[in-house]
Design an enzyme around this catalytic site. Structure first.
Site, PDB file in Angstrom:
ATOM      1  CB  CYS A  61     -53.045 -43.523 -80.246  1.00  0.00           C
ATOM      2  SG  CYS A  61     -54.207 -43.613 -81.604  1.00  0.00           S
ATOM      3  CB  CYS A  64     -51.473 -42.165 -83.485  1.00  0.00           C
ATOM      4  SG  CYS A  64     -52.807 -41.347 -82.439  1.00  0.00           S
ATOM      5  CB  CYS A 407     -53.782 -44.495 -65.814  1.00  0.00           C
ATOM      6  SG  CYS A 407     -53.206 -43.155 -64.713  1.00  0.00           S
ATOM      7  CB  CYS A 410     -53.747 -45.835 -62.230  1.00  0.00           C
ATOM      8  SG  CYS A 410     -55.061 -44.656 -62.712  1.00  0.00           S
TER       9      CYS A 410
END
EC number: 5.3.4.1
Length: 517
Positions: A61, A64, A407, A410
C-alpha cells in the site's frame, strides 16, 4: 446487466497472498519504537497497555509506505516524552492475521485504531498523518476529554480554523447538562475537540452574552457556527454529527477532510460528485452551484462532493473516469451510475433535476475496459461492455474467472485456467473466460468478495459459483457435470416437440374414413 454500486470509496482488501509473519516475543517487544503485532501476540500485548494505537497496513500500500516513517517518528517522540501511549502495527494483508482484520473492520489501508483499557474500548483514529500532528492528537486523547477555556486568547487559538470544535457554555460546571456534555465528549473525542467555559464573551463567534447552558459548534464551512440547547446525550450526538458535517464535502489534499470523505463514501445515500480543476476560472461559480444544488435537493437523500481533479487520481481510477471529461458531474445511486461530462456551472441544477425526476431516461454509466479488437486466445477476455455477448447471450457454457492483476492467487490460477481452456478448445459449446474486476463494473448477478472468484453460466441459463479445488481436473469435471445442451440443440428439441404435438393433434382430430364400395 445491472452493476454493483460501490458506495464506499475505501477499497476492500480481498485475498491475502503474503508470506506468514514471524511472531514477536513479548520480551523483545520494547526494542522498537513501533511494536510489531500479529495473531500470535496481539491479545497479550494489547491487554497490558492502557492506551495503544494499532495501525493495520498492507506491505504493497502506497499510503501505508508514506505513513510508516511518520508513524515511527511519532512513536519515538512519544516514548522520549514518557507518555503512556504505545504505537503498534499489524500486517492485515497477511492471511495469518485475517481474523484480526475482520474483527476490527479493516476495509482499507492504512486503518488506525485507538485501543484503551486493555482493548476493551476501541475507537477509530481521526487525526493527522504526519509525526507532529499524530503526537499532538494523541496527547489530547490521553488528557481530559474537554479542556477549560479561560481567555479570549485561548479561545482564538483553540477554535479559529481548527476544524469542527465543540464548546460548552455553562453557568457552573455541574448539573445534568454539564455531565452529559462530558459523557459525549469522552465518547466522541477521537473525532472532535471539546472545550468548556463559563464565559461566552471570550468566544470568537456567536452571541457573547449567553449564560448557558448551550453547546456552540464551530466549523470552517457553511454557516461557521451553530448553537444547541438540547443536552440529551443522543440529541447532542446527533447535533454534532449533523451540524459538524459539510453540506458539500471537499475532495482535495487537505488531511482535515479525510474523515468527512470516509463518512461520505460509507453512507448509503446517493452520491453526486463534481470534479473540476480548482484552478479553473469558473471555480467559484462551480462551488456556488453545487452548494445551491445541495440546498435545493436536501430532501432527496443525495450527498454532495466537489473535488479537485489534481488530487482525484484514485477516484478516477476506481470509477473509470477520464480527465478529458472534466468538469464532470458523476452520480452513484441504487438505480445505477450516471455521468455528465464537460459541463458548465449553470448545467448542474438542471441535470440533477433531470436525474431526480427522469432518471429512467438517462443512460447509465458503466466502467469498462475497451472491447478487445482481437480475442482469439484460448482464454477469452471479458469486459463490462461485452459480458452480455460472451456470457449471457452466447448460448454456450461459460466458465468465467474474476481476477485482480495484483492478486498472487490469481497469477497462480492463470496457468490452470489456460490449461483448462486448451484442453476444451475443440468443444465449440464451451468458453473459458476471465474478467479484470478492478477495471470493469461487475454485474450484480455475481457476488465477488475476493479474487479469484469463479462462476459457471450454462447454455441453459443456470448460474453457479465454483468453490471446489482449483485444479484443471476438478474444474473440467464441474463443467461437464453442469453444462447445458449444445448450442441449437435445445431449439431443435423444442421444434421437434412442437411438430410431434401438431401431428398428434391432427391425427386425433381427424374423423375415421369409411370405406364404401
Amino acid at each position: 446487466m445491472a452493476v454493483n454500486l460501490v458506495l464506499s470509496f475505501a477499497l476492500a482488501i480481498l485475498i491475502s497472498s503474503s508470506p506468514t509473519a514471524v511472531g514477536v516475543d513479548a520480551t523483545e517487544e520494547l526494542k522498537e519504537a513501533v511494536l510489531t503485532l500479529d495473531a500470535g501476540n496481539f491479545s497479550e500485548v494489547v491487554a497490558k497497555h492502557p492506551f495503544i494505537v494499532v495501525k493495520f497496513y498492507a506491505p504493497w500500500c502506497g499510503h501505508c509506505k508514506q505513513l510508516a516513517p511518520e508513524y515511527e517518528k511519532a512513536a519515538s517522540i512519544l516514548r522520549k516524552n514518557e507518555l503512556p501511549v504505545v504505537l503498534a502495527k499489524v500486517d492485515a494483508y497477511n492471511e495469518r492475521n485475517k481474523e484480526l482484520k475482520d474483527k476490527y473492520g479493516v476495509y482499507s489501508y492504512p486503518t488506525i485504531k485507538i485501543m484503551k483499557n486493555g482493548g476493551s474500548d476501541v475507537r477509530g483514529y481521526g487525526g493527522p498523518r504526519e509525526a507532529d500532528g499524530i503526537v499532538e492528537y494523541l496527547k489530547r486523547q490521553v488528557g481530559p476529554a474537554s479542556l477549560k477555556l479561560e481567555s479570549a486568547e485561548e479561545a482564538a487559538h483553540s477554535v479559529v480554523d481548527k476544524g469542527v470544535i465543540l464548546v460548552g457554555v455553562f453557568p457552573e460546571f455541574a448539573g445534568m447538562e454539564y455531565e452529559n456534555f462530558m459523557v459525549v465528549a469522552e465518547k466522541m473525542r477521537a473525532d472532535y475537540d471539546f472545550f468548556h467555559t463559563s464565559d461566552a464573551s471570550i468566544l470568537p463567534r456567536g452571541d457573547q452574552s449567553v449564560k448557558g447552558p448551550i453547546v456552540r459548534l464551530f466549523k470552517p464551512f457553511d454557516e461557521l457556527f451553530v448553537d444547541s440547547e438540547d443536552f440529551g446525550k443522543d440529541a447532542l450526538e446527533k447535533f454534532i454529527e449533523v451540524s459538524g458535517f459539510p453540506m458539500v464535502v471537499t475532495y482535495d489534499a487537505d488531511p482535515t477532510n479525510h474523515k468527512f470523505l470516509e463518512r461520505y463514501y460509507s453512507t448509503p445515500s446517493s452520491k453526486a460528485m463534481l470534479f473540476v480543476s480548482f484552478g479553473d476560472d469558473r471555480i467559484e461559480s462551480f462551488k456556488s452551484q453545487i452548494h445551491e444544488a445541495a440546498r435545493k435537493f436536501s430532501g432527496n437523500n443525495i450527498s454532495f462532493l466537489i473535488g479537485d481533479v489534481a488530487d482525484a487520481d484514485r477516484v478516477f481510477q476506481y470509477f473509470g473516469l477520464r480527465e478529458s471529461d472534466v468538469p464532470l458531474l458523476f452520480v452513484i445511486a441504487s438505480t445505477g451510475k450516471y455521468l455528465n461530462p464537460t459541463m458548465d456551472p449553470d448545467q448542474i441544477i438542471p441535470w440533477l433535476k433531470q436525474y431526480i425526476v427522469e432518471y429512467g431516461n438517462l443512460t447509465p454509466y458503466v466502467k469498462s475496459e475497451p472491447i478487445p479488437k482481437v480475442n482469439d486466445q484460448p482464454v477469452k477476455v471479458v469486459v463490462a461492455d461485452n459480458i452480455d455477448d460472451i456470457v449471457f447471450n452466447s448460448g454456450k457454457n461459460v466458465l468465467l474467472e474474476f481476477y485482480a492483476p495484483w492478486c498472487g492467487h490469481c497469477r497462480k490460477f492463470a496457468l490452470i485456467l489456460e490449461e483448462i481452456a486448451v484442453s476444451l478448445q475443440d468443444d465449440q459449446d464451451i468458453v473459458i473466460a476471465k474478467m479484470d474486476g478492478t477495471v470493469n463494473d461487475i454485474p450484480t448477478d455475481f457476488t465477488v468478495e475476493g479474487y479469484p472468484t469463479i462462476y459457471f453460466y450454462s447454455s441453459s441459463g443456470n448460474l453457479l459459483s465454483y468453490d471446489g479445488a482449483r485444479t484443471a481436473e476438478e474444474i473440467i469435471s464441474f463443467i461437464n457435470e453442469n453444462r447445458g445442451p449444445k448450442a441449437g440443440a435445445a431449439a431443435a428439441v423444442d421444434e421437434k416437440t412442437q411438430i410431434d404435438a401438431v401431428e398428434e393433434e391432427v391425427t386425433s382430430s381427424s374423423e375415421p374414413v369409411k370405406d364404401e364400395l
